[in-house]
Design a protein around this motif. Structure first.
Motif, PDB file in Angstrom:
ATOM      1  N   LYS A   7       7.395   6.483  -1.015  1.00 49.01           N
ATOM      2  CA  LYS A   7       6.490   5.753  -1.906  1.00 49.01           C
ATOM      3  C   LYS A   7       5.800   4.586  -1.201  1.00 49.01           C
ATOM      4  N   MET A   8       6.569   3.663  -0.665  1.00 51.60           N
ATOM      5  CA  MET A   8       5.968   2.513   0.020  1.00 51.60           C
ATOM      6  C   MET A   8       6.491   2.475   1.446  1.00 51.60           C
ATOM      7  N   ILE A   9       5.522   2.673   2.363  1.00 49.30           N
ATOM      8  CA  ILE A   9       5.867   2.972   3.750  1.00 49.30           C
ATOM      9  C   ILE A   9       6.131   1.727   4.599  1.00 49.30           C
ATOM     10  N   HIS A  10       7.309   1.660   5.196  1.00 53.40           N
ATOM     11  CA  HIS A  10       7.524   0.802   6.367  1.00 53.40           C
ATOM     12  C   HIS A  10       8.184   1.702   7.404  1.00 53.40           C
ATOM     13  N   SER A  25      13.965  -8.507  -4.758  1.00 57.32           N
ATOM     14  CA  SER A  25      13.044  -7.810  -5.666  1.00 57.32           C
ATOM     15  C   SER A  25      11.767  -7.396  -4.944  1.00 57.32           C
ATOM     16  N   VAL A  26      11.325  -8.201  -3.978  1.00 52.54           N
ATOM     17  CA  VAL A  26      10.084  -7.883  -3.271  1.00 52.54           C
ATOM     18  C   VAL A  26      10.353  -6.881  -2.148  1.00 52.54           C
ATOM     19  N   MET A  27      11.413  -7.107  -1.392  1.00 50.40           N
ATOM     20  CA  MET A  27      11.717  -6.209  -0.263  1.00 50.40           C
ATOM     21  C   MET A  27      12.042  -4.793  -0.741  1.00 50.40           C
ATOM     22  N   MET A  28      12.637  -4.689  -1.935  1.00 42.28           N
ATOM     23  CA  MET A  28      13.017  -3.357  -2.432  1.00 42.28           C
ATOM     24  C   MET A  28      11.814  -2.579  -2.969  1.00 42.28           C
ATOM     25  N   THR A  29      10.603  -3.171  -2.820  1.00 44.66           N
ATOM     26  CA  THR A  29       9.382  -2.402  -3.076  1.00 44.66           C
ATOM     27  C   THR A  29       9.272  -1.283  -2.045  1.00 44.66           C
ATOM     28  N   ALA A  72       1.761  -3.527  -2.699  1.00 42.60           N
ATOM     29  CA  ALA A  72       2.487  -2.522  -3.484  1.00 42.60           C
ATOM     30  C   ALA A  72       3.264  -3.195  -4.611  1.00 42.60           C
ATOM     31  N   HIS A  73       3.831  -4.357  -4.314  1.00 39.83           N
ATOM     32  CA  HIS A  73       4.660  -5.059  -5.293  1.00 39.83           C
ATOM     33  C   HIS A  73       3.850  -5.547  -6.493  1.00 39.83           C
TER      34      HIS A  73
END
Ligand code: PLP
Length: 435
Positions: free
Chosen positions: A299-302, A290-294, A129-130
């Motif tokens: 929008k981006m599922i975890h 910056s990467v984790m806040m993807t 996603a990033h």
């Protein structure tokens, strides 16, 4: 060799009626008459169903960094779970676990999961996603969990099917994995700087991530050659690729800050499990802001019903509290050094060609060779028969390593000098009998 006593045999017969091959994870099946049935554990020991005691060096494939049934962790978990275990809302226990993970590892942000598999699966999704790219580069011999995206060319693959080092072939380790996945994977032999650079250059516009176990945690703990991890960092920086350290085995084991601290290299994303919860099911994905806040709602599922559950989170916060305040890592290193030095000395004295591998918290050795193995292909060349004979001799004498040398010996803070001394005596006896 028959490893089952009467009670174990009767329990495993029942297990065979319920579970395919009698187990709930394939690696536990050692045969109908040889699969081990464990009734309890304490500190460095486990006891089988017939009450035979073993010194445990499998440590459930790594997690028990403090030893089995650590009273401080067990008591804490038992206490907090009286007030409930799962709400699917934020709880103070998960916040405390997250704060400790951040402090100890230096990641900016963290999300909790339950297993290493979930952690690497989500890390890969975050990287895709990033970057907006889809391909993942992985290394031969590395295991990153049981999801389809990574079930290729692990330690369990037939090295003969891997083709030449110049043109490594993807070898699936399971049927049932869609062929289409192969288009998303790029493969390189571990520790091969030149080929890694060449391959990254070729796929740079499509690569979302390089995922790497910083040491070959599933092949005798083989360490990276000087410059290897640095080269990965440099290539990822050069081409905007996400560097994922899979620290499911090395995290909270090589150092409180894991392999990032040990090798002094920062990844963009890091996955943790195993030692994080001293045997309770808890895992984490951490990384740069910056990467984790993807990760973004809608929008981006975890996600995960059990993510951050009270039991796992409380186990992690107590385990990490102990590791932050006590010399756990020092004790683990001291135990590992005693054992590595002792095994090295015994094999030398008996004239067995060998080479020690890995680091004291998770080490291995190769027999019948004195050339340091650099990857899974090299390790495949050793005398596996002698290794298995010694291992079964050890099991007979009440010491439990994995019988396959690719799995490292894991040390914990409860492996005191008495325990490692007993192990070395049994090792010499087993070697004499094997020869
Ligand atoms: N990554 C590594 C490096 C592992 O060694 C493992 C398991 O052994 C995993 C991921 C998967 O973890 P789990 O078995 O908790 O799903």
């Amino acid at each position: 060799m028959k490893t089952q006593g009467e009670k174990a045999r009767s329990i495993f017969k029942r297990a065979l009626e319920v579970f395919p091959y009698g187990v709930n994870s394939n690696f536990r099946y050692w045969g109908d008459d040889d699969s081990i049935v464990i009734a309890r554990g304490k500190g460095p020991y486990i006891w089988d169903a017939d009450d035979k005691r073993y010194v445990d060096y499998r440590l459930a494939f790594g997690p028990m960094i403090l030893g089995h049934a650590d009273e401080r962790v067990v008591r804490h978990v038992a206490e907090v779970m009286k007030d409930g275990t799962l709400y699917a809302f934020t709880s103070p226990h998960e916040v405390e676990a997250g704060e400790r993970i951040k402090r100890m590892t230096g990641v900016d942000k963290v999300r909790l999961s339950n297993t290493g598999t979930e952690a690497t699966m989500h890390a890969i999704r975050i990287a895709r996603a990033h970057t907006g790219r889809e391909k993942i580069l992985k290394f031969e011999g590395q295991y990153h969990g049981a999801h389809d995206y990574v079930l290729y060319s692990t330690a369990n693959s037939d090295t003969k099917a891997m083709g030449s080092k110049d043109d490594p072939q993807l070898v699936p380790i399971s049927t049932g994995v869609p062929k289409a996945i192969e288009d998303l994977l790029v493969l390189v032999p571990y520790n091969d700087l030149e080929r890694t650079e060449e391959t990254v250059e070729k796929h740079k516009d499509d690569l979302a991530a390089i995922i790497v176990e910083p040491v070959l945690g599933n092949v005798a703990g083989i360490v990276p050659v000087p410059g290897f991890l640095e080269k990965l960092r440099e290539l990822c920086d050069r081409y905007g690729i996400v560097l994922i350290f899979d620290e499911v085995k090395t995290g909270f084991r090589l150092a409180n800050g894991g392999a990032q601290e040990y090798f002094n290299i920062k990844a963009d994303l890091v996955t943790y499990a195993k030692s994080l919860g001293n045997g309770f099911p808890v895992a984490a994905i951490g990384g740069k802001e910056s990467v984790m806040m993807t990760i973004e709602p809608g929008k981006m599922i975890h996600t995960g019903t059990y993510n951050g559950n009270v039991i796992g989170a409380a186990a992690a916060s107590k385990t990490l509290e102990i590791m932050e305040n006590e010399p756990v890592i020092e004790q683990v290193y001291a135990a590992g050094k005693r054992l590595m030095n002792g095994i090295d000395e015994i094999l030398t004295r008996h004239g067995v060609p060998h080479i020690m591998t890995g680091t004291p918290p998770m080490f291995g050795f190769a027999l019948g060779t004195t050339v340091p193995p650099l990857d899974v292909r090299d390790y495949g060349e050793q005398d596996h028969e002698l290794y298995a004979k010694i291992s079964y001799g050890l099991i007979d004498r009440g010491i439990m390593p994995e019988t396959d040398g690719r799995e490292p010996w894991f040390l914990c803070a409860a492996h005191t000098k008495d325990v490692t001394d007993e192990t070395l005596t049994a090792f010499e006896d087993s070697l004499k009998a094997a020869k």
